[in-house]
Design an enzyme around this catalytic site. Structure first.
Site, short mmCIF file in Angstrom:
data_model
loop_
_atom_site.label_atom_id
_atom_site.label_comp_id
_atom_site.label_asym_id
_atom_site.label_seq_id
_atom_site.Cartn_x
_atom_site.Cartn_y
_atom_site.Cartn_z
N CYS A 12 0.85 -1.18 0.00
CA CYS A 12 0.00 0.00 0.00
C CYS A 12 0.89 1.24 0.00
CB CYS A 12 -0.92 0.01 1.22
SG CYS A 12 -0.04 0.20 2.79
N HIS A 127 -1.19 -3.81 18.93
CA HIS A 127 -0.75 -3.44 17.59
C HIS A 127 -0.07 -2.08 17.67
CE1 HIS A 127 -0.92 -2.22 13.36
NE2 HIS A 127 -1.10 -3.49 13.06
N GLU A 129 0.06 0.51 15.75
CA GLU A 129 -0.78 1.67 15.44
C GLU A 129 -1.67 2.04 16.62
OE1 GLU A 129 -4.51 2.86 12.53
OE2 GLU A 129 -3.14 1.27 11.87
N THR A 168 -6.45 1.39 11.09
CA THR A 168 -6.59 1.47 9.63
C THR A 168 -6.73 0.12 8.96
OG1 THR A 168 -4.18 1.59 9.41
CG2 THR A 168 -5.38 3.68 9.43
N SER A 224 1.19 -9.97 10.23
CA SER A 224 0.57 -8.77 9.65
C SER A 224 -0.94 -8.83 9.84
CB SER A 224 0.91 -8.67 8.16
OG SER A 224 0.03 -7.81 7.49
N ASN A 226 -3.41 -7.04 8.47
CA ASN A 226 -4.24 -7.00 7.26
C ASN A 226 -4.09 -8.29 6.46
OD1 ASN A 226 -2.58 -6.40 4.55
ND2 ASN A 226 -1.53 -5.38 6.24
#
Length: 284
Positions: A12, A127, A129, A168, A224, A226
C-alpha cells in the site's frame, strides 16, 4: 493450471513510503547507524532485505543507548508522542515514516481528547498503530477489539461526548458492528470510519477472486494484521486457502488445482508475489 492474481494486492502507499524512506536513509547516511524503531513493516522477507543493506531494528527500551548521530526511522504504524520526544531528546535524526492515514488518526485522537471527549478505538490490542494512537488520546482512550467488547463496555463518563475511530487495517464488518452497538449505548457518539481504503480494496478484490478459483494463496507476513484478515476471508470463501510468506511455503496440494488465485497483504513486496506466481507457473 491457471494462476489468477487479485486485481488489488501488495504494497500500500504507506508501506511503500516507509520502505522508500529506509532505502533513502541508508543511501544518504553512510557511516552512521540507521535504525527503525521496531520492525519497519510486518513482512520478514522485506525486513531481511533491508537488514542486509544495513538497517537495524531498535527496541523502544533501548532508546537511551542511542548516540546523537544515529538516524531513527519511525515505522508506518507510528509511535506515541512520548516516544518521539524521547528520540529528539537524545539528539537523533528522526525520519517520520508514519503512514499519512495513521498520522490523521493520531491528530484526530489528540484533537478530541483535548476537548475532553472519550476516544474509542476499534483495533487489535498491542498493535503498533493502536499503541501510538492511545498515546495521543492519553487518559481519554478506550480500546474495543470486537462487537462483544462493545456490548460488554461499561457505562462511560462522556459528558463532553465521545468519538469512535478505527485501526486502519481493522475489519470493516467488525468496525460497523461495533459502531452499531456503541451508537445505541452512547447517544452523542461521533463515528469516524478511519479504515484505510487500501485495506478495504484488497479485501473486496479477494471477495471477487474467490468464486473464480479452486484455491487462494495469501502471500504476506504471518504477523501482519491485514494479511491475516485476508487469509480469514479466503478460508471462509474458498475451498482451499493458505497463508505463506515465500514461494517455498506453497502447500503441495496447490499444485494439483486447476485455478489458483493469489492475493497479498499491504506489506508484501512485489518480488515476493512474482516469485510465488513463477513457482506455480513452473509446475504447469
Amino acid at each position: 493450471m491457471e494462476v489468477i492474481l487479485a486485481d488489488v494486492m501488495g504494497y500500500c502507499m504507506g508501506v511503500r513510503r516507509a520502505v522508500d524512506c529506509a532505502l533513502e536513509a541508508l543511501s544518504k547516511n553512510d557511516g552512521k547507524k540507521v535504525y527503525s524503531l521496531g520492525p519497519l513493516i510486518h513482512n520478514q522477507t522485506a525486513l531481511d532485505t533491508l537488514a542486509a543493506k544495513g538497517l537495524c531494528v531498535l527496541r523502544e527500551p533501548n532508546i537511551e543507548k542511542l548516540h546523537e548521530d544515529s538516524v531513527v526511522i519511525i515505522r508506518a504504524h507510528g509511535v506515541p508522542p512520548a516516544t518521539m520526544s524521547a528520540l529528539e531528546a537524545r539528539g537523533c535524526t528522526v525520519l517520520n515514516a508514519t503512514c499519512p492515514r495513521v498520522l490523521a488518526s493520531q491528530k484526530n485522537a489528540a484533537k478530541h481528547a483535548s476537548l475532553g471527549k472519550t476516544v474509542i478505538l476499534a483495533g487489535d490490542r498491542n498493535h503498533g498503530e493502536v499503541t501510538g494512537i492511545a498515546g495521543f488520546a492519553g487518559e481519554h482512550f478506550v480500546l474495543v477489539e470486537s462487537r462483544e467488547d462493545a456490548e460488554a463496555l461499561p457505562p462511560l463518563s462522556c459528558r463532553s461526548g465521545a468519538v469512535l475511530l478505527s485501526q486502519t487495517t481493522f475489519s470493516r464488518d467488525e468496525f460497523f458492528a461495533i459502531a452499531d452497538v456503541l451508537s445505541k449505548k452512547i447517544p452523542d457518539l461521533t463515528v469516524f470510519n478511519t479504515i484505510c481504503p487500501a485495506t478495504q480494496e484488497r479485501q473486496e478484490a479477494l471477495f471477487r477472486l474467490c468464486p473464480a478459483v479452486d484455491g487462494v494463496l495469501v502471500v504476506g507476513g504471518k504477523n501482519s494484521a491485514n494479511t491475516k484478515r485476508l487469509f480469514q476471508i479466503a478460508k471462509e470463501n474458498c475451498p482451499c486457502a493458505a497463508l505463506i510468506e515465500t514461494a517455498s511455503e506453497i502447500p503441495a496440494e496447490f499444485f494439483l488445482l486447476h485455478r489458483i488465485g493469489i492475493t497479498a497483504g499491504a506489506s508484501t513486496p512485489d518480488d515476493v508475489i512474482h516469485a510465488v506466481r513463477a513457482r506455480l507457473e513452473e509446475a504447469r
